[in-house]
Design a protein around this motif. Structure first.
Motif, PDB file in Angstrom:
ATOM      1  N   PRO A 246       0.826  -1.214   0.000  1.00  0.00           N
ATOM      2  CA  PRO A 246       0.000   0.000   0.000  1.00  0.00           C
ATOM      3  C   PRO A 246       0.852   1.253   0.000  1.00  0.00           C
ATOM      4  O   PRO A 246       1.962   1.281   0.530  1.00  0.00           O
ATOM      5  N   ALA A 247       0.314   2.315  -0.584  1.00  0.00           N
ATOM      6  CA  ALA A 247       1.096   3.531  -0.795  1.00  0.00           C
ATOM      7  C   ALA A 247       1.063   4.492   0.381  1.00  0.00           C
ATOM      8  O   ALA A 247       1.919   5.365   0.478  1.00  0.00           O
ATOM      9  N   TYR A 248       0.060   4.358   1.271  1.00  0.00           N
ATOM     10  CA  TYR A 248      -0.109   5.361   2.318  1.00  0.00           C
ATOM     11  C   TYR A 248      -0.258   4.725   3.695  1.00  0.00           C
ATOM     12  O   TYR A 248      -0.819   3.638   3.829  1.00  0.00           O
ATOM     13  N   GLU A 249       0.220   5.441   4.700  1.00  0.00           N
ATOM     14  CA  GLU A 249      -0.065   5.114   6.091  1.00  0.00           C
ATOM     15  C   GLU A 249      -1.052   6.153   6.605  1.00  0.00           C
ATOM     16  O   GLU A 249      -0.829   7.357   6.463  1.00  0.00           O
ATOM     17  N   VAL A 250      -2.152   5.690   7.200  1.00  0.00           N
ATOM     18  CA  VAL A 250      -3.168   6.589   7.746  1.00  0.00           C
ATOM     19  C   VAL A 250      -3.307   6.310   9.241  1.00  0.00           C
ATOM     20  O   VAL A 250      -3.466   5.158   9.651  1.00  0.00           O
ATOM     21  N   ILE A 251      -3.222   7.362  10.030  1.00  0.00           N
ATOM     22  CA  ILE A 251      -3.366   7.250  11.484  1.00  0.00           C
ATOM     23  C   ILE A 251      -4.312   8.344  11.947  1.00  0.00           C
ATOM     24  O   ILE A 251      -4.217   9.487  11.493  1.00  0.00           O
ATOM     25  N   TYR A 252      -5.236   8.000  12.827  1.00  0.00           N
ATOM     26  CA  TYR A 252      -6.046   9.044  13.443  1.00  0.00           C
ATOM     27  C   TYR A 252      -6.589   8.574  14.783  1.00  0.00           C
ATOM     28  O   TYR A 252      -6.683   7.374  15.054  1.00  0.00           O
ATOM     29  N   LEU A 253      -6.914   9.560  15.626  1.00  0.00           N
ATOM     30  CA  LEU A 253      -7.643   9.285  16.858  1.00  0.00           C
ATOM     31  C   LEU A 253      -9.125   9.266  16.519  1.00  0.00           C
ATOM     32  O   LEU A 253      -9.579   9.995  15.647  1.00  0.00           O
ATOM     33  N   LEU A 254      -9.872   8.438  17.230  1.00  0.00           N
ATOM     34  CA  LEU A 254     -11.292   8.268  16.921  1.00  0.00           C
ATOM     35  C   LEU A 254     -12.108   8.196  18.200  1.00  0.00           C
ATOM     36  O   LEU A 254     -11.828   7.390  19.084  1.00  0.00           O
ATOM     37  N   GLU A 255     -13.108   9.035  18.295  1.00  0.00           N
ATOM     38  CA  GLU A 255     -14.094   8.935  19.368  1.00  0.00           C
ATOM     39  C   GLU A 255     -15.275   8.142  18.828  1.00  0.00           C
ATOM     40  O   GLU A 255     -15.966   8.583  17.900  1.00  0.00           O
ATOM     41  N   ALA A 256     -15.496   6.951  19.360  1.00  0.00           N
ATOM     42  CA  ALA A 256     -16.540   6.069  18.841  1.00  0.00           C
ATOM     43  C   ALA A 256     -16.856   4.991  19.863  1.00  0.00           C
ATOM     44  O   ALA A 256     -16.069   4.723  20.782  1.00  0.00           O
ATOM     45  N   SER A 257     -18.009   4.361  19.674  1.00  0.00           N
ATOM     46  CA  SER A 257     -18.399   3.253  20.541  1.00  0.00           C
ATOM     47  C   SER A 257     -17.643   1.995  20.141  1.00  0.00           C
ATOM     48  O   SER A 257     -17.121   1.883  19.021  1.00  0.00           O
ATOM     49  N   GLU A 258     -17.616   1.021  21.046  1.00  0.00           N
ATOM     50  CA  GLU A 258     -16.917  -0.227  20.758  1.00  0.00           C
ATOM     51  C   GLU A 258     -17.579  -0.977  19.609  1.00  0.00           C
ATOM     52  O   GLU A 258     -16.906  -1.582  18.781  1.00  0.00           O
TER      53      GLU A 258
ATOM     54  N   GLY B  81      -9.931   2.178  23.904  1.00  0.00           N
ATOM     55  CA  GLY B  81     -11.119   1.732  24.613  1.00  0.00           C
ATOM     56  C   GLY B  81     -11.755   2.888  25.357  1.00  0.00           C
ATOM     57  O   GLY B  81     -11.257   4.028  25.333  1.00  0.00           O
ATOM     58  N   ASP B  82     -12.903   2.633  25.979  1.00  0.00           N
ATOM     59  CA  ASP B  82     -13.615   3.668  26.731  1.00  0.00           C
ATOM     60  C   ASP B  82     -13.954   4.875  25.860  1.00  0.00           C
ATOM     61  O   ASP B  82     -13.910   6.029  26.312  1.00  0.00           O
ATOM     62  N   GLY B  83     -14.263   4.609  24.586  1.00  0.00           N
ATOM     63  CA  GLY B  83     -14.700   5.674  23.699  1.00  0.00           C
ATOM     64  C   GLY B  83     -13.615   6.362  22.914  1.00  0.00           C
ATOM     65  O   GLY B  83     -13.918   7.167  22.020  1.00  0.00           O
ATOM     66  N   LEU B  84     -12.326   6.111  23.200  1.00  0.00           N
ATOM     67  CA  LEU B  84     -11.230   6.747  22.476  1.00  0.00           C
ATOM     68  C   LEU B  84     -10.301   5.685  21.911  1.00  0.00           C
ATOM     69  O   LEU B  84      -9.832   4.814  22.648  1.00  0.00           O
ATOM     70  N   TRP B  85     -10.013   5.795  20.607  1.00  0.00           N
ATOM     71  CA  TRP B  85      -9.231   4.776  19.909  1.00  0.00           C
ATOM     72  C   TRP B  85      -8.158   5.430  19.055  1.00  0.00           C
ATOM     73  O   TRP B  85      -8.310   6.572  18.607  1.00  0.00           O
ATOM     74  N   ASN B  86      -7.088   4.680  18.826  1.00  0.00           N
ATOM     75  CA  ASN B  86      -6.059   5.108  17.890  1.00  0.00           C
ATOM     76  C   ASN B  86      -6.070   4.110  16.735  1.00  0.00           C
ATOM     77  O   ASN B  86      -5.912   2.905  16.943  1.00  0.00           O
TER      78      ASN B  86
END
Length: 563
Positions: free
Chosen positions: A264-276, A298-303
Motif C-alpha cells: 500500500p502507498a499510504y499510512e493513515v493514522i487518526y484518533l477516533l471517538e466512537a463506541s466499541e 477503549g472507553d470511547g477513544l481509539w487510535n
C-alpha cells in the motif's frame, strides 16, 4: 528531555515506579532510536520504527507529567492507578506508526491490571496494595504483562510472529513463570526482560524478511529496551548495553526496502471517538481496504493505524464510525526514500479545514495538517509536517490569513535546519487546491513556487457560514441563524437559505469572469445542493466548468473557488 529518575526502594510498584519506568524507557529509546531505525525492514522498510517508538514514549511521559506534575519531580503524589492510566492515555493519543500503536496498547494492558488493583485508594489516603513490595507485587506485575500481550495481539487484525508481538508474548510468559514461583516484582521484571531478549534473537528465523536482511525485528528491539527500563526502575540496576543499546545484529548498511515497493502507498493514522460496536464495524471496513491494521484503545477513544492505497476511504470509514481527528497521512514513497538515506527533492505541506480535503490533498501527494474549528495549529505542528515531508524543498500552503505568522515561524526554523521553504499566502483551502493543481515537482523550485502562487492568487474564494449571533457586517446587520455569504473574506450576502445565498455569491464572483468553479461541500450539506448549484452555473455561464468535492468533517458548510 526525560526526567532524571529518583532513588526509590527496590521492588516498590507505585506511582514513582511508573514515573521512573517512563523516564528510563524514554531515555533508552532516545539512545537506541537511530540503530532501531536502521534495522527496520518489516512491515515497511521506512526507517522510522525507533523514532515512532521514541515519540510514542515521549507522548506517554508527557501525559504523565501533565496529569500529575508533582509526580515527575518528586514534589507531589498520585496513586498507582492514576499514574499508570495517565501514562497509558498519553501513549494512546500520541502513538506513531505501527510499532508505537502496539506499544500504546501494551501500556493500556498494563494499566488495566494495575489500575484495577489500586483503584482510587490513592485519593483516600490509603496506600495501594501494590506499593508494599514483595511477592504480591510480583504476581500483580506478571498479570499486567500478560494482559498487555493479550490486548496487543487482539488489537492487530492479522498478528504475525517474529514481530514485537512475539517479544511481548515471550516476556509475559517468562514473567508469569517467575510470578508463579513466588518471585517479587524485580524477579518478574528481570524474567520478562530476559524472555524478551531471547525471543528477539529468534525473530530472524520466524520472519523471512528479517532473515533475508540479517536483522532482528526493529519493534521487538524497541520493546526489549522498554522491558530493560522496567527492570532498572524496580531494581536500580542498569541493563547490559546489548541489545538495549545499539544494533542487536550488526548491519553494514540499512537494508534495501525493495521488497515492500508493491505494498500500500499510504499510512493513515487518526484518533477516533466512537463506541466499541462502531469500532468493530470499522475494523471490518479497514481490513478490506489495506493491511497492517491496528486499532487500540477503549472507553470511547481509539487510535487507528492502517496502510492503504486510498487514504480518503480510510478517513471516511472513520467518519462513519465516529469522530476522527489528528489525522496523519504519510506517503510511503517519501518514507522509503528516507530508508535509503534519501530526501525527496520537493514536497508540499497543506493546511486544510476538513477530513475529506485532507484525504484529497494526501492523494495528490501533499503532507497535510488538519484544522479543527477553534483549534488552529501552532508553528511547532507545521514544522513537524515540514519535517515529515522529508524533502530538500517544501512549499507550505497555510490556507488562512490567521496562520501566516505560524507558517512563517515554521518556515524560518526549517530553513535553519537546511530545508528550502516557500510559504504561499493562501487564504482559503480552495486556493490551496488551485495551487496543488499546477504543482510541478520536476520543474525548478522558483518556477514551481511562482506558478503555484499565481494559481492561488487568481482564485477568488467564497465561503458560506451560519451566523452564531447578531452582529454588524459589511453587508448589514445579521441575526443568529442567518446564512452569510463571504467573498474574499468579507460578508457580501446575508440570506436565510443556503442554496439561494450560494447562488447570490456565485453571481457576484462570476460577474468578473471565470473558467472553473470549485465547490467544497460540508458534511451536512446534501448532494442535491451541489447538483442545483452546478446546474445554476451551467445555465448562466455556459463556458464555465464546475468540480465538486466533499470537505468532510470540520469543513465549512460550503467553500467556493472561482478561477
Amino acid at each position: 528531555m526525560p526526567h532524571e529518575p529518583q532513588p526509590q526502594h527496590p521492588d516498590e510498584l507505585d506511582a514513582e515506579a511508573v514515573r521512573t519506568w517512563s523516564s528510563l524507557a524514554l531515555a533508552a529509546l532516545g539512545r537506541a532510536r537511530e540503530d532501531i531505525d536502521a534495522i527496520n525492514v518489516y512491515p515497511v522498510a521506512d526507517a522510522d520504527t525507533g523514532t515512532n517508538l521514541y515519540l510514542t514514549a515521549e507522548s506517554a511521559d508527557r501525559g504523565l507529567a501533565e496529569a500529575f506534575p508533582g509526580v515527575t519531580d518528586g514534589t507531589g503524589s498520585a496513586s498507582l492507578s492514576e499514574a499508570v492510566r495517565a501514562w497509558a492515555h498519553g501513549a494512546l493519543v500520541g502513538a506513531r506508526g505501527n510499532s508505537g500503536t502496539i506499544l500504546a496498547q501494551l501500556l493500556r494492558g498494563v494499566a488495566d491490571v494495575l489500575g484495577e488493583q489500586s483503584g482510587q485508594s490513592g485519593q483516600s489516603g490509603q496506600s495501594d496494595p501494590a506499593e508494599h513490595g514483595g511477592r504480591g507485587t510480583g504476581t500483580l506485575l506478571a498479570r499486567a504483562l500478560t494482559r498487555a500481550a493479550e490486548e496487543a495481539y487482539a488489537a492487530v487484525a492479522h498478528p504475525v510472529e517474529g514481530t514485537m508481538l512475539t517479544v511481548a508474548g515471550a516476556a509475559a510468559r517468562a514473567g508469569e513463570a517467575a510470578g508463579a514461583a513466588a518471585g517479587t516484582a524485580v524477579d518478574v521484571a528481570r524474567a520478562a526482560y530476559d524472555g524478551a531478549r531471547a525471543a528477539l534473537a529468534e525473530t530472524p528465523g520466524q520472519l523471512p524478511a528479517l532473515g533475508r536482511a540479517g536483522v532482528v525485528d526493529a519493534g521487538g528491539c524497541g520493546l526489549v529496551v522498554v522491558f530493560g527500563a522496567l527492570w532498572q526502575a524496580l531494581s536500580g540496576q542498569e541493563p547490559a548495553a546489548e541489545p538495549v543499546r545499539g544494533r542487536a545484529v550488526p548491519v553494514p548498511q540499512p537494508p534495501e526496502p525493495c521488497a515492500q515497493e508493491d505494498g500500500p502507498a499510504y499510512e493513515v493514522i487518526y484518533l477516533l471517538e466512537a463506541s466499541e460496536a462502531a469500532v468493530g464495524e470499522l475494523r471490518e471496513r479497514l481490513d478490506g481496504l489495506g493491511d497492517s491494521l491496528v486499532v487500540v484503545g477503549g472507553d470511547g477513544l481509539w487510535n487507528v493505524h492502517v496502510h492503504v492505497d486510498d487514504p480518503g476511504a480510510a478517513v471516511e470509514a472513520g467518519v462513519v464510525a465516529g469522530r476522527p481527528y489528528r489525522i496523519r497521512i504519510t506517503h510511503f514513497g517519501d518514507e522509503r526514500r528516507r530508508a535509503r538515506g534519501e530526501r525527496a527533492q520537493r514536497a508540499v505541506v497543506a493546511v486544510v479545514p476538513g477530513e475529506g480535503l485532507a484525504g484529497l490533498c494526501g492523494e495528490a501527494g501533499a503532507t497535510t495538517v488538519l484544522v479543527r474549528p477553534g483549534e488552529l495549529p501552532a508553528a511547532a505542528e507545521l514544522l513537524d509536517a515540514v519535517r515529515r515531508a522529508h524533502a530538500r524543498e517544501v512549499v507550505l500552503l497555510p490556507g488562512g490569513a490567521e496562520l501566516r505568522a505560524a507558517a512563517a515561524a515554521a518556515a524560518e526554523q526549517a530553513r535553519a535546519e537546511g530545508v528550502r521553504v516557500a510559504v504561499i499566502p493562501t487564504r482559503s483551502a480552495v486556493q490551496g487546491l488551485a495551487a496543488l493543481a499546477v504543482h510541478d515537482p520536476e520543474g525548478s523550485f522558483d518556477e514551481d513556487v511562482v506558478a503555484m502562487t499565481a494559481a492561488a492568487g487568481a482564485t477568488r474564494y467564497g465561503e458560506l457560514a451560519v451566523a452564531e449571533r447578531q452582529s454588524f457586517t459589511s453587508a448589514g446587520i445579521c441575526q443568529a441563524g442567518d446564512v452569510l455569504g463571504l467573498i474574499d473574506g468579507d460578508v457580501a450576502v446575508i440570506g436565510s437559505d443556503l442554496t439561494e445565498t450560494a447562488e447570490a455569491v456565485l453571481d457576484r464572483m462570476l460577474g468578473s469572469g471565470g473558467e472553473l468553479v470549485t465547490l467544497v461541500l460540508g458534511p451536512d450539506v446534501p448532494d442535491a445542493v451541489a447538483e442545483r448549484l452546478e446546474a445554476y452555473v451551467q445555465h448562466g455561464h455556459l463556458a464555465v466548468d464546475t468540480v465538486t468535492y466533499r470537505g468532510g468533517r470540520y469543513s465549512a458548510p460550503l467553500l467556493i473557488g472561482v478561477e
